[in-house]
Design an enzyme around this catalytic site. Structure first.
Site, PDB file in Angstrom:
ATOM      1  N   GLU A  36      34.756  45.608  38.417  1.00 36.22           N
ATOM      2  CA  GLU A  36      35.335  44.876  39.566  1.00 36.22           C
ATOM      3  C   GLU A  36      35.928  43.528  39.171  1.00 36.22           C
ATOM      4  O   GLU A  36      35.721  42.515  39.848  1.00 36.22           O
ATOM      5  CB  GLU A  36      34.277  44.712  40.662  1.00 36.22           C
ATOM      6  CG  GLU A  36      33.789  46.057  41.190  1.00 36.22           C
ATOM      7  CD  GLU A  36      32.470  45.963  41.948  1.00 36.22           C
ATOM      8  OE1 GLU A  36      32.132  44.863  42.402  1.00 36.22           O
ATOM      9  OE2 GLU A  36      31.786  46.999  42.076  1.00 36.22           O
ATOM     10  N   ASP A  64      38.770  48.625  38.365  1.00 34.09           N
ATOM     11  CA  ASP A  64      37.486  49.321  38.288  1.00 34.09           C
ATOM     12  C   ASP A  64      36.640  48.752  37.145  1.00 34.09           C
ATOM     13  O   ASP A  64      35.457  48.506  37.290  1.00 34.09           O
ATOM     14  CB  ASP A  64      37.710  50.819  38.086  1.00 34.09           C
ATOM     15  CG  ASP A  64      38.210  51.483  39.354  1.00 34.09           C
ATOM     16  OD1 ASP A  64      37.694  51.135  40.431  1.00 34.09           O
ATOM     17  OD2 ASP A  64      39.117  52.325  39.276  1.00 34.09           O
ATOM     18  N   TRP A  93      40.287  53.975  37.681  1.00 33.97           N
ATOM     19  CA  TRP A  93      39.889  55.369  37.843  1.00 33.97           C
ATOM     20  C   TRP A  93      40.296  55.771  39.248  1.00 33.97           C
ATOM     21  O   TRP A  93      39.700  55.345  40.231  1.00 33.97           O
ATOM     22  CB  TRP A  93      38.371  55.502  37.654  1.00 33.97           C
ATOM     23  CG  TRP A  93      37.892  56.906  37.681  1.00 33.97           C
ATOM     24  CD1 TRP A  93      38.037  57.810  38.706  1.00 33.97           C
ATOM     25  CD2 TRP A  93      37.183  57.608  36.658  1.00 33.97           C
ATOM     26  NE1 TRP A  93      37.471  59.006  38.376  1.00 33.97           N
ATOM     27  CE2 TRP A  93      36.928  58.903  37.125  1.00 33.97           C
ATOM     28  CE3 TRP A  93      36.735  57.245  35.384  1.00 33.97           C
ATOM     29  CZ2 TRP A  93      36.236  59.861  36.366  1.00 33.97           C
ATOM     30  CZ3 TRP A  93      36.051  58.193  34.645  1.00 33.97           C
ATOM     31  CH2 TRP A  93      35.805  59.484  35.126  1.00 33.97           C
ATOM     32  N   GLU A  94      41.328  56.602  39.315  1.00 34.78           N
ATOM     33  CA  GLU A  94      41.925  56.903  40.608  1.00 34.78           C
ATOM     34  C   GLU A  94      41.200  58.029  41.340  1.00 34.78           C
ATOM     35  O   GLU A  94      41.294  59.194  40.958  1.00 34.78           O
ATOM     36  CB  GLU A  94      43.383  57.322  40.425  1.00 34.78           C
ATOM     37  CG  GLU A  94      44.347  56.323  40.977  1.00 34.78           C
ATOM     38  CD  GLU A  94      44.122  56.026  42.428  1.00 34.78           C
ATOM     39  OE1 GLU A  94      44.055  54.836  42.771  1.00 34.78           O
ATOM     40  OE2 GLU A  94      43.984  56.949  43.248  1.00 34.78           O
TER      41      GLU A  94
END
Lengths: 219, 219
Positions: free
Chosen positions: B95, B110, B125-126
């Site tokens: 984060e 991420d 990371w989608e």
DNA sequence: TATGGATCCATA
DNA sequence: TATGGATCCATA
């Protein structure tokens, strides 16, 4: 509908300075300004109710209808193709396919004007999620990069209109950090603009713009 | 988790050939391969049930958890800031805020690795909608363009994994038409890659990955 | 308020 | 199956 701002990201080459583009741009902006709510009033009055919560506030789907139908006079690409009409030069057509991408067909434009010579002017009216606006912009940048479109116009709500619509709808404020990226698109010529729209008035007694879930059993 | 393909869109300049980048890339790919379902099995077994319908198939949220926690060992930017820890050089942090954009803060990565010298390696990371993948890619391209990141990695499902997950999740097939655009990003140096992930096995008796209550989900 | 995400929808 | 939505969620 008001147009408080137009962000010109790319304007380059002969087409960008042509009389034809000036005429098409004027036509397009007039059609955007003609968006109205409630229907038939000639102005866009929004009910000032937050669109974030389930079933409250205003949906987005009907907003672009009048603009697209004014521009295209009801000409839809798919329907015309069924009737054998495939030459759209010199007219606006709704739901025009994209001339980019080979392995995957990348969907349709909201409206497109097919130029007499070669090339297309593309209108995307963003009423989806803000992330969807990124896909729209990328699609137009790809078209400019490959030379398959001459101009791309994205229509998005202002930050003042945004709170009254479905949560997380595309809006100009969240696109701003990326202007620099889109301006740097590698393309020889073309036009890329973002047209910002805003309601003419606010009225607590205005009807809500229905959300797509109205009348459907969602519970 | 399998990695059937890695698409390298940009790899340019000294960092892209450095031993440090090679080490970080290996570390990162190992953490991606360590993603597992069900938890504790050391492999990723998916229940082959379509994710398109309401309440069926597999959700996406837990998929990235193990990768991020293996990389960052629980270090979260916000929590560390509260404890006065703001120097993350030489470590992965979850984060991490974006160093691009001034008027609007563009959310968090991420995971990020902060280099000793200057610059950041960014992992996205989608697990959102495919349109959200466009925003992720644009964010990384903007970072490369401005020189504020050194490398950007996007992780997305293969087209084989895609049908079993929540409908319209980001996937490699729908990003392909845009590779040409992202390759042409105007940047002096850096790395931009897309890592494709796929389940190791299919098993009708595997537990479903639970779905949340977002979007149009009920309850 | 602000931002990334997660979940289903409509239509071809 | 494929694609652009449209809608609401979680969290800071």
């Amino acid at each position: 509908m008001k147009i408080p701002h137009i962000e010109t990201l790319i304007s380059r080459g002969p087409f960008s300075e042509s009389a034809e583009w000036k005429r098409l741009r004027t036509e397009l902006l007039a059609a955007v300004r003609a968006a109205e709510w409630p229907p038939g009033t000639g102005t866009f009055t929004i009910r000032p109710e937050s669109g974030k919560k389930r079933g409250e506030g205003n949906g987005v789907k009907p907003i672009k209808d009048r603009t697209v139908s004014l521009l295209t006079a009801g000409r839809k690409y798919g329907e015309m193709k069924k009737r054998g009409l495939t030459d759209h030069r010199g007219t606006w057509v709704a739901e025009h396919p994209w001339p980019v991408g080979e392995r995957i067909k990348p969907g349709n434009m909201d409206a497109a004007y097919v130029l007499q010579d070669a090339g297309i002017v593309c209108l995307e009216w963003e009423t989806g999620n803000i992330s969807s606006s990124h896909r729209s912009m990328n699609k137009m940048c790809l078209g400019l990069h490959k030379g398959s479109i001459k101009a791309g116009i994205l229509v998005v709500p202002s930050r003042a209109l945004y709170p009254f619509l479905t949560d997380r709808i595309g809006n100009i404020a969240e696109l701003e950090p990326y202007f620099e990226l889109w301006r740097s698109t590698d393309c020889a010529e073309g036009v890329l603009e973002i047209v910002v729209i805003e309601h003419d008035a606010v009225d607590l007694k205005a009807p809500r713009i229905p959300k797509g879930t109205d009348g459907r059993a969602l519970t």
